[in-house]
Structures are given as C-alpha cells and as structure tokens.
Design a protein around this motif. Sequence first.
Motif, short mmCIF file in Angstrom:
data_model
loop_
_atom_site.label_atom_id
_atom_site.label_comp_id
_atom_site.label_asym_id
_atom_site.label_seq_id
_atom_site.Cartn_x
_atom_site.Cartn_y
_atom_site.Cartn_z
N PRO A 81 -2.09 -4.11 26.54
CA PRO A 81 -3.38 -4.31 25.88
C PRO A 81 -3.24 -4.27 24.35
O PRO A 81 -2.21 -3.88 23.80
CB PRO A 81 -4.23 -3.15 26.39
N ARG A 82 -4.32 -4.64 23.70
CA ARG A 82 -4.28 -4.80 22.24
C ARG A 82 -4.02 -3.50 21.50
O ARG A 82 -3.46 -3.52 20.41
CB ARG A 82 -5.58 -5.45 21.76
N TRP A 83 -4.45 -2.35 22.07
CA TRP A 83 -4.25 -1.10 21.33
C TRP A 83 -2.76 -0.79 21.15
O TRP A 83 -2.36 -0.17 20.16
CB TRP A 83 -4.97 0.06 22.02
N ILE A 84 -1.94 -1.24 22.09
CA ILE A 84 -0.49 -1.08 21.93
C ILE A 84 0.03 -1.97 20.82
O ILE A 84 0.90 -1.58 20.03
CB ILE A 84 0.23 -1.35 23.27
N LEU A 85 -0.50 -3.18 20.73
CA LEU A 85 -0.10 -4.08 19.64
C LEU A 85 -0.45 -3.49 18.28
O LEU A 85 0.34 -3.58 17.33
CB LEU A 85 -0.77 -5.44 19.82
N LEU A 86 -1.64 -2.88 18.20
CA LEU A 86 -2.04 -2.24 16.93
C LEU A 86 -1.16 -1.04 16.64
O LEU A 86 -0.80 -0.78 15.48
CB LEU A 86 -3.51 -1.83 17.01
N ALA A 87 -0.76 -0.30 17.71
CA ALA A 87 0.11 0.86 17.51
C ALA A 87 1.50 0.44 17.06
O ALA A 87 2.21 1.21 16.40
CB ALA A 87 0.19 1.67 18.80
N TYR A 88 1.91 -0.78 17.42
CA TYR A 88 3.22 -1.29 17.00
C TYR A 88 3.28 -1.59 15.50
O TYR A 88 4.37 -1.70 14.93
CB TYR A 88 3.52 -2.60 17.75
N PHE A 89 2.12 -1.75 14.87
CA PHE A 89 2.11 -2.25 13.50
C PHE A 89 2.90 -1.33 12.56
O PHE A 89 3.69 -1.81 11.74
CB PHE A 89 0.67 -2.41 13.00
N ALA A 90 2.72 -0.02 12.69
CA ALA A 90 3.41 0.92 11.79
C ALA A 90 4.92 0.89 11.99
O ALA A 90 5.68 0.70 11.02
CB ALA A 90 2.86 2.32 11.97
N PRO A 91 5.47 1.09 13.22
CA PRO A 91 6.92 1.04 13.37
C PRO A 91 7.51 -0.32 13.05
O PRO A 91 8.63 -0.41 12.53
CB PRO A 91 7.15 1.42 14.84
N ALA A 92 6.78 -1.40 13.34
CA ALA A 92 7.29 -2.74 13.03
C ALA A 92 7.39 -2.93 11.52
O ALA A 92 8.38 -3.47 11.01
CB ALA A 92 6.39 -3.80 13.65
N THR A 93 6.36 -2.50 10.80
CA THR A 93 6.39 -2.63 9.34
C THR A 93 7.50 -1.78 8.74
O THR A 93 8.21 -2.20 7.82
CB THR A 93 5.03 -2.22 8.75
N LEU A 94 7.67 -0.57 9.27
CA LEU A 94 8.73 0.31 8.78
C LEU A 94 10.10 -0.30 9.04
O LEU A 94 11.00 -0.26 8.17
CB LEU A 94 8.62 1.68 9.46
N ALA A 95 10.29 -0.87 10.24
CA ALA A 95 11.57 -1.49 10.57
C ALA A 95 11.86 -2.69 9.69
O ALA A 95 13.02 -3.03 9.44
CB ALA A 95 11.58 -1.90 12.04
N TYR A 96 10.83 -3.34 9.21
CA TYR A 96 11.01 -4.50 8.34
C TYR A 96 11.27 -4.09 6.89
O TYR A 96 12.15 -4.64 6.22
CB TYR A 96 9.79 -5.41 8.43
N LEU A 97 10.51 -3.09 6.40
CA LEU A 97 10.59 -2.74 4.98
C LEU A 97 11.75 -1.80 4.66
O LEU A 97 12.39 -1.93 3.59
CB LEU A 97 9.27 -2.09 4.53
N LEU A 98 12.04 -0.84 5.53
CA LEU A 98 13.04 0.17 5.21
C LEU A 98 14.41 -0.42 4.89
O LEU A 98 15.02 -0.05 3.86
CB LEU A 98 13.15 1.17 6.37
N PRO A 99 14.94 -1.35 5.67
CA PRO A 99 16.25 -1.92 5.29
C PRO A 99 16.19 -2.70 3.99
O PRO A 99 17.18 -2.77 3.26
CB PRO A 99 16.61 -2.82 6.48
N LEU A 100 15.02 -3.29 3.68
CA LEU A 100 14.89 -4.00 2.41
C LEU A 100 14.92 -3.02 1.24
O LEU A 100 15.52 -3.30 0.19
CB LEU A 100 13.59 -4.81 2.39
N VAL A 101 14.31 -1.87 1.42
CA VAL A 101 14.33 -0.85 0.37
C VAL A 101 15.73 -0.28 0.20
O VAL A 101 16.23 -0.10 -0.93
CB VAL A 101 13.32 0.26 0.70
N LEU A 102 16.40 0.00 1.33
CA LEU A 102 17.74 0.58 1.27
C LEU A 102 18.75 -0.36 0.63
O LEU A 102 19.73 0.09 0.00
CB LEU A 102 18.21 0.97 2.67
N THR A 103 18.54 -1.63 0.77
CA THR A 103 19.46 -2.61 0.17
C THR A 103 18.97 -3.09 -1.19
O THR A 103 19.49 -4.07 -1.73
CB THR A 103 19.62 -3.82 1.11
N ARG A 104 17.94 -2.43 -1.73
CA ARG A 104 17.44 -2.66 -3.10
C ARG A 104 17.02 -4.13 -3.32
O ARG A 104 17.43 -4.78 -4.28
CB ARG A 104 18.51 -2.26 -4.13
N GLN A 105 16.22 -4.63 -2.42
CA GLN A 105 15.71 -5.98 -2.57
C GLN A 105 14.61 -6.02 -3.64
O GLN A 105 13.90 -5.03 -3.85
CB GLN A 105 15.15 -6.49 -1.24
N PRO A 106 14.45 -7.13 -4.33
CA PRO A 106 13.44 -7.24 -5.38
C PRO A 106 12.03 -7.17 -4.79
O PRO A 106 11.82 -7.42 -3.59
CB PRO A 106 13.72 -8.60 -6.00
#
Length: 359
Positions: A81-106
């Motif tokens: 259901p949709r509530w699981i999709l909304l719950a995915y938003f935080a871990p998905a965003t973290l998984a996308y941004l964290l490696p970019l931050v660690l590799t010092r992307q602009p």
Amino acid sequence: MSIANQPGSSHRFLLVAAADLLTALVALLIPWERLHAYAPAALGVPGFAVLGLATWSFGGIAAGTGPFLVLLYAWAALHFPRWILLAYFAPATLAYLLPLVLTRQPPIILGSAVILMPAALTVALLIEAQDRHLREDRERLARIEQWRAAMVSTLAHDVRSPLATVRFTLEELRDGASGPTVRMLDAALRQTARISRLAEGLLDLDRISSSGHLQLDRRRVDARALVDDALHYVRADADVTVAIDEKLSIDVDRQRFEQIVVNLVGNALRYGRPPVVVSLTRDGPTGRLEVRDHGGGIPESLRPNLFGQFAVGGPDGVGLGLWIVRQLAEAHGGRAFAEARDPGVAMVVTFPAVGESEQ
C-alpha cells in the motif's frame, strides 16, 4: 565490467556484489508465507543500502544506480500500500544523498535529489493507484461471478421440485385423456422433460474442469435418431426437413449436441423462413451439422457479433442461443459459423465425429 574499467576499485565492486548476493540469499531463505503479507517490504531497506553502496563504489556517479532505485519503488508499488511507499522516501533519499556527500559531489549534483526522489515517489504512487483499482475490479467481478453461479445453481435445484409435480399432473391427465388432448399433453410432457434437462444443464457449473472447459460425456450415437429426438422439442407444426443418412453415427455428448440442434432449429424458425433443412454429414474424422432456413439472411449489423452473448436478432430472442451453440461446439473440439445461402442462411457446426479408438 566495472572491475575491468576501474581495476583499482575492484575491492569496492566485490563488496557491492557480496551485498547483492547476501540480500538475495536472505530474501530466498526467509519463509515469507508464514509472515505478514507486507513483511517483504522490509527488503526495501537493504535494497536501498546496496544502491547507496553501489553509488559510493562508482565514486559518486548515480547514473547507473538511479534507475534501479526507481525500479525498487515500482516493485514496492505493485505489492504494497501507499503508506509503505511514503515510508520508503526517507531511506531512499538517504541512500541517494549519503554517497554523494561522502564523495564530495558539488551542490548541483546533490540538488538532483530534489527532482529524482519526488519523481520516483510519484511514479510509485501512480502505479500503486492503478494496481489497486485493477485489484478492486477483479475482486468485484469475482464477487459478481460468485453470486451469479450461486443463483444459477439455486435456480437449477429449486426448479426441479415444482417441475416434477407438473410432470406428474400431466401424466395423470394423459392417462384419462383421448383425441387431440393426448397430443397436447404429449407435447407438454416433452417440453417439461426439456425444461428438466435444461435445469440439469445449469448444474454444469459443477462439471467445469480446472482449465475452464466443459467436461463432455462423448459416446457413439446414431446421428439420425439424435436429431429426430431433438426435434421433438420443436413445435409439432414446424416445417423442418431432416436429410441425414440412416447409417451415420457420430461420437458426441448426446445431451449437449441435442441442445445445439434445438437452438439452431429454433433460431432458424424464429428469424428465418421455412422450410428449415437439417443435414449432418461426415467427411473422414470430421462431422458437419448444417441447419438452413430460406429467409432473408443475416443483417450486416449482426454479422460481427452473431455468435456473441446477447446478439439479439429480433424481439422474441434474448441473444444467447447462438452463443451457447458456439460454446458447445468448441467444447466438442469444433467451431460454429454462418454461411450465406440464396435464399437464407446456413448455421454450420463442424466437430470431430469419431472417438479416440477410431482415430
């Protein structure tokens, strides 16, 4: 491929492969059928983690992992259901941004999350909504079919008791009747017997196999006698001619094939003009039943859906006769179709006319 292009980072790529394999093994070994229906959604967390690890291994290049993030969202949308999709938003965003931050992307690269993550969530919500609507439609149709089957079965059972009383009464009246009354009562008894057999036919719901095909009781029968018996259920004054070899035999379900004949002859008498000619021939293993009238033919508007459900050809019909003929013909392994004649039209049913032993 990544190791071949960047051999200096092979240890990172091997780590990603190990994480992929470990996640797959866990997914295969866990007995999901014993858990809650939404329990597999937990696989999304390690899935996003592996994608983040892959982005970091590629030095912060998310072009190869971004599509998989969207696919992971799409998988979740098809099952949860949709509530699981909304719950995915935080871990998905973290998984996308964290490696970019660690590799010092602009900052411009980091800002891509503002577009990608809402887009991935929106696509997932659209898929979930469409899947939910389709699932609700299937459930609604299943409920309708369940009620329809129950009503038909109940009707078939309930009609037999009063019908037995009617038949008993007619038989008692016939014993003391004479002259034209006997013929009238005989006709009424024949029609009562036909109604009884039709009620039995409604119970074919119990004879449907798991593959959805009607199970037939095919036996060797005399073709001329079968058609003559079927015509007893047609009005006595009908102008019907039978052109069938007395020695011809066919391998069919007698009751179902009789229903084919009655429906085709009744259709010809209702919508065509006499004389109606019933012929049955056999060419090797193939039989051909033809019921021809001498009317005005078939209107062009009816031709495309002639053998469909509710293809009404006149004010006295409900449009199921030819559809039933097609279903019974296909159950016999044959087909039903119409051929133009001058004048009139011929309704034709072809079918395997021999049993397995003869073949």
